[in-house]
Design an enzyme around this catalytic site. Sequence first.
Site, PDB file in Angstrom:
ATOM      1  N   ALA A   4     109.943   8.131  24.309  1.00 20.37           N
ATOM      2  CA  ALA A   4     111.121   8.389  23.478  1.00 20.37           C
ATOM      3  C   ALA A   4     112.076   9.349  24.182  1.00 20.37           C
ATOM      4  O   ALA A   4     113.300   9.241  24.047  1.00 20.37           O
ATOM      5  CB  ALA A   4     110.688   8.957  22.129  1.00 20.37           C
TER       6      ALA A   4
ATOM      7  N   ALA B 131     114.107   3.767  18.644  1.00 20.92           N
ATOM      8  CA  ALA B 131     114.759   5.027  18.981  1.00 20.92           C
ATOM      9  C   ALA B 131     116.057   4.807  19.751  1.00 20.92           C
ATOM     10  O   ALA B 131     117.121   5.316  19.378  1.00 20.92           O
ATOM     11  CB  ALA B 131     113.797   5.903  19.795  1.00 20.92           C
TER      12      ALA B 131
ATOM     13  N   LYS C 212     107.845   5.046  30.065  1.00 21.46           N
ATOM     14  CA  LYS C 212     108.411   4.529  28.819  1.00 21.46           C
ATOM     15  C   LYS C 212     108.072   5.470  27.659  1.00 21.46           C
ATOM     16  O   LYS C 212     107.018   5.356  27.027  1.00 21.46           O
ATOM     17  CB  LYS C 212     107.888   3.114  28.557  1.00 21.46           C
TER      18      LYS C 212
ATOM     19  N   CYS D 288     104.579   5.462  26.072  1.00 19.24           N
ATOM     20  CA  CYS D 288     103.977   6.791  26.190  1.00 19.24           C
ATOM     21  C   CYS D 288     102.651   6.732  26.951  1.00 19.24           C
ATOM     22  O   CYS D 288     101.571   6.737  26.354  1.00 19.24           O
ATOM     23  CB  CYS D 288     103.756   7.447  24.834  1.00 19.24           C
TER      24      CYS D 288
ATOM     25  N   CYS E 269     106.400  13.908  28.602  1.00 21.16           N
ATOM     26  CA  CYS E 269     105.163  13.545  27.915  1.00 21.16           C
ATOM     27  C   CYS E 269     104.447  14.824  27.496  1.00 21.16           C
ATOM     28  O   CYS E 269     103.855  15.504  28.339  1.00 21.16           O
ATOM     29  CB  CYS E 269     104.269  12.714  28.826  1.00 21.16           C
TER      30      CYS E 269
END
Length: 454
Positions: free
Chosen positions: A348, A52, A346, A202, A381
């Site tokens: 996207a 990404a 961590k 994630c 998230c």
Amino acid sequence: MTFYTCLPLALRQAKLLATRSFSERLLHRNLSASQTLNDKHECQVLVVGGGAGGCALAAKLSSRLGRNKVIVVEPADKHYYQPMFTLIGGGMKRLEHSYKSMAEVLPKKAKWLQEAAVEFDPESNTVKTSGGNTIKYDMLLIATGLQLNYNKIPGLEEALAIPNGKVCSIYSPKYVDRVFNCLRNIQGGDAIFTYPSSPVKCPGAPQKIVYIAEHYFRKLGKRNDINIKYNTALPVLFGVKHYADALWPIVKKRNITVNTRRNLIEVKPGQDIAVFENLDNPSDRFEEKYSMLHAVPPMSAPDALTRCKQLINEAGFVDVDQSTLQHKKYQNVFAIGDSSGSPNSKTAASAAAQSPVVFRNMIAALEGKPLKDIYDGYASCPLVTGYNSVILAEFDYSLTPLETFPVAQNKERYSMFIMKKDFMPLLYWKLMLTGHWNGPALMRNLLSVFKFGK
């Protein structure tokens, strides 16, 4: 002079012209080949990783710097939208929905070298690849993402290789389809879900699949026969208290057992036993029988990166300034996404928020100007809590909520579920990877006028 005396002279002149033309063509072809070689092995910016963050920055940088000024080193032929893996595990999406060809998503103005980086040398400004190439760069962007270390847990890979088996994992396209099969196959006993003792991509995903599984079991009328355990190596359910306080009532209402500081260290597939250690007292070991085991592997930066001690910090990630994302020692090295040593979650969404900061700071560094853009640690998230609800967690470095919408986001909402399931994939493919999505900061500012009294 007659025609017959002129003919030999004309032929010699024609032959000379033809020879000269061939020589010129050969010289031009050699120069072109040399130029192609230089383009391939020398560049203004080298991007290592086509995930990404790598795609987004390659798009921004190649648009600004021009054609063939940026090289992307990435061995994979597919680019996966990994946030979809949780939904695939719950049967809400299919694996083929989650990827596109790497050639399709990388920017056309950048050169793609389909090889892996195997050696970093920041002293000489070079990276060596699996194909034997050495690439010299003016500026390096490390966007390698995380490495999934399934092999670090004895017996786990063996268990994951059993056809129609009881062990599964949403974290790899190789294994994600096993998850829904496990949800369908289990009829009773213990369903165990894990979170490893390492950074993960994630961090909410390991418990998202817990909530999805519990909801699925209820829908099929077998929930009363299945005991659900979430064994996490963390000392808390979720790292941001604002959202953890909303999640605890959910796990209690839905009768999900949460065991903190419990780390998976071995799987015995022949006996359907998972072995855990107590991280507060590692000599304490627990053997738990499972009818289903969802395993999240320990993760790290890729081995090629961790071998280069000059680039990484003590935790094994790129040693960058958390505000500028520039390397602390090498001013021509930056990092984005999961491989960065910045202490953000961590995700996207983090990479999206980092992308304009890294882009503008890299351009400033190339131009010899001071770095002015600052990353605040934003992460997001979408905590999927079932087949129709999401708690949308957004926060910064200090773990303070940094919410976008003028509603309480620590509540389960169907609207957030639709956004996660249907809108975010489109945003990712159409805007983020093309360099046009910089995170929701602008939207947050625009919607802030509606947050009075929230």
